[in-house]
Design an enzyme around this catalytic site. Structure first.
Site, PDB file in Angstrom:
ATOM      1  N   CYS A 151       0.674  -1.100  -0.257  1.00  0.00           N
ATOM      2  CA  CYS A 151       0.422  -0.068  -0.072  1.00  0.00           C
ATOM      3  C   CYS A 151       1.337   1.489  -0.267  1.00  0.00           C
ATOM      4  O   CYS A 151       1.846   1.428  -0.226  1.00  0.00           O
ATOM      5  CB  CYS A 151      -0.905  -0.294   1.213  1.00  0.00           C
ATOM      6  SG  CYS A 151      -0.210  -0.273   2.836  1.00  0.00           S
ATOM      7  N   HIS A 215       2.175 -12.129   9.443  1.00  0.00           N
ATOM      8  CA  HIS A 215       3.220 -13.049  10.705  1.00  0.00           C
ATOM      9  C   HIS A 215       2.671 -13.617  11.584  1.00  0.00           C
ATOM     10  O   HIS A 215       1.651 -13.113  12.705  1.00  0.00           O
ATOM     11  CB  HIS A 215       4.402 -11.777  10.973  1.00  0.00           C
ATOM     12  CG  HIS A 215       4.767 -11.288   9.387  1.00  0.00           C
ATOM     13  ND1 HIS A 215       5.697 -12.392   8.581  1.00  0.00           N
ATOM     14  CD2 HIS A 215       4.946 -10.359   9.030  1.00  0.00           C
ATOM     15  CE1 HIS A 215       6.666 -11.357   7.917  1.00  0.00           C
ATOM     16  NE2 HIS A 215       5.776 -10.455   7.808  1.00  0.00           N
ATOM     17  N   GLU A 270       8.296 -18.472   4.815  1.00  0.00           N
ATOM     18  CA  GLU A 270       7.745 -17.458   4.171  1.00  0.00           C
ATOM     19  C   GLU A 270       6.986 -18.476   3.618  1.00  0.00           C
ATOM     20  O   GLU A 270       6.898 -19.024   2.875  1.00  0.00           O
ATOM     21  CB  GLU A 270       8.465 -16.717   3.283  1.00  0.00           C
ATOM     22  CG  GLU A 270       9.310 -15.727   3.856  1.00  0.00           C
ATOM     23  CD  GLU A 270      10.164 -14.885   2.541  1.00  0.00           C
ATOM     24  OE1 GLU A 270       9.375 -13.977   1.907  1.00  0.00           O
ATOM     25  OE2 GLU A 270      11.112 -14.538   3.064  1.00  0.00           O
ATOM     26  N   CYS A 279      13.680 -11.884   6.334  1.00  0.00           N
ATOM     27  CA  CYS A 279      12.630 -11.972   5.597  1.00  0.00           C
ATOM     28  C   CYS A 279      12.705 -10.145   6.903  1.00  0.00           C
ATOM     29  O   CYS A 279      12.404 -10.123   7.973  1.00  0.00           O
ATOM     30  CB  CYS A 279      12.019 -12.283   6.386  1.00  0.00           C
ATOM     31  SG  CYS A 279       9.893 -12.049   5.640  1.00  0.00           S
ATOM     32  N   GLY A 282       8.891  -9.696   8.298  1.00  0.00           N
ATOM     33  CA  GLY A 282       9.592 -11.019   9.321  1.00  0.00           C
ATOM     34  C   GLY A 282       9.940 -10.514  10.828  1.00  0.00           C
ATOM     35  O   GLY A 282      10.153 -10.901  11.762  1.00  0.00           O
TER      36      GLY A 282
END
Ligand SMILES: N[C@@H](CCC[C@H](N)C(=O)O)C(=O)O
Length: 336
Positions: A151, A215, A270, A279, A282
């Protein structure tokens, strides 16, 4: 978010309308990657894959004209730059002249294949900008699935850098359980924090955080309250979390070991890509979860298999800031 993209997406702006929302052209990659890749690619037999002769013969990317390379538009070929952030590698495609990604999810799977394709954890498309931003982003994971998270705030990348490490504003974490999304019941405000989840007969404690993508962060289970992450069989346990019924959009999962209040170690499974070396979203989720569980402070070094990231969840603005490296691996063209 893909570390490489978050930290160093450096496509040349197509228009002059935007402000400083795009990172300056990337200049800090060492020649090491190019030299080793040059030798790797000299033995490459895939006729559909060719690596830009000019880029491969030049030792440092400072001398590569990124603009002219990415501006090539021969039909039937996809021109790309492969980046990695701590080994989390992506095929970056300049897609700013079209609202449709240049490759399909099925083609992305083939391009990401490490034996028959370019090899990557995913494909990142720099799409046309919206609301004054230089570009927006879409990603296809290496299994062809598309994360939901790109976004506006990703797109106006707020990025400051020194020579090799860049600091990126990763935005605010989303903690409301139903927005992560997880079906686990909220137990702290609206969030699922240190919540029980049964995975294959073992009760794990998990905290669910969205950094735009979901996550599930765990520091341990009933049998082992403090994980030693190197001992985990990630390939066996990872998919069981990813596809657990409590995660309607599947999930990325981080397994975390706490060394101190400022130092954590994680391994990640992932969604759509499996075990990766790093990540970015992450690592951000891990620090948010560690703070919520009272295991660490807001500023931590997180060790990943590919190397360390510095993460700070700032109290003042509730944003998470990530500092780490990103590097060009090579420029290439592939028949599509
Ligand atoms: N590796 C990326 C995240 C890529 C998307 C993820 N697999 C998902 O499906 O959400 C990162 O560095 O954040």
């Amino acid at each position: 978010m893909a570390i490489a993209a978050a930290i160093s997406l450096s496509l040349p702006p197509q228009t002059r309308r935007s402000s400083a929302s795009i990172a300056a052209p990337f200049r800090s990659t060492s020649s090491l990657h190019f030299d080793s890749l040059r030798s790797n690619f000299s033995s490459l037999k895939n006729p559909n894959l060719r690596v830009s002769a000019s880029s491969m013969s030049i030792g440092t990317p400072e001398k590569i004209s990124t603009t002219s390379f990415l501006d090539r538009r021969e039909s039937g070929f996809l021109h790309f730059v492969k980046y990695h952030g701590l080994g989390n590698d992506f095929i970056l495609v300049d897609n700013r002249d079209s609202t449709e990604p240049r490759v399909t999810p099925e083609q992305a799977v083939k391009l990401c294949d490490r034996n028959f394709g370019i090899g990557a954890d995913g494909v990142i498309f720099a799409m046309p900008g919206v609301n004054g931003t230089d570009y927006t982003m879409r990603i296809f994971n290496s299994d062809g699935s598309e994360p939901e998270f790109y976004c506006a705030y990703w797109c106006g990348i707020n990025c400051s850098r020194n020579s090799r490490r860049r600091k990126v504003d990763m935005g605010e974490p989303i903690l409301k359980a139903s927005d992560v999304p997880t079906k686990l019941p909220a137990n702290k405000d609206q969030a699922a924090v240190k919540a029980d989840i049964n995975v294959d007969g073992v009760t794990w404690n998990v905290t669910c955080v969205s950094m735009g993508n979901p996550h599930c962060v765990t520091f341990g289970n009933r049998q082992s309250q403090n994980l030693t992450v190197d001992e985990l069989n990630l390939a066996a346990i990872g998919p069981k979390f990813e596809h657990h019924e409590m995660f309607p959009a599947r999930t990325n999962t981080e397994f975390v070991e706490v060394f101190s209040h400022e130092h954590l170690k994680m391994r990640v499974w992932e969604r759509g890509a499996g075990a990766t070396l790093a990540c970015g979203t992450g690592a951000c989720a891990v620090v948010v979860a560690a703070v919520l569980e009272g295991r660490a402070g807001r500023s931590c070094t997180v060790d990943l298999p590919g190397g360390p990231l510095d993460i700070e969840w700032k109290e003042e603005d509730n944003h998470v800031y990530m500092t780490g490296p990103a590097e060009v691996v090579f420029y290439g063209s592939v028949a599509v």
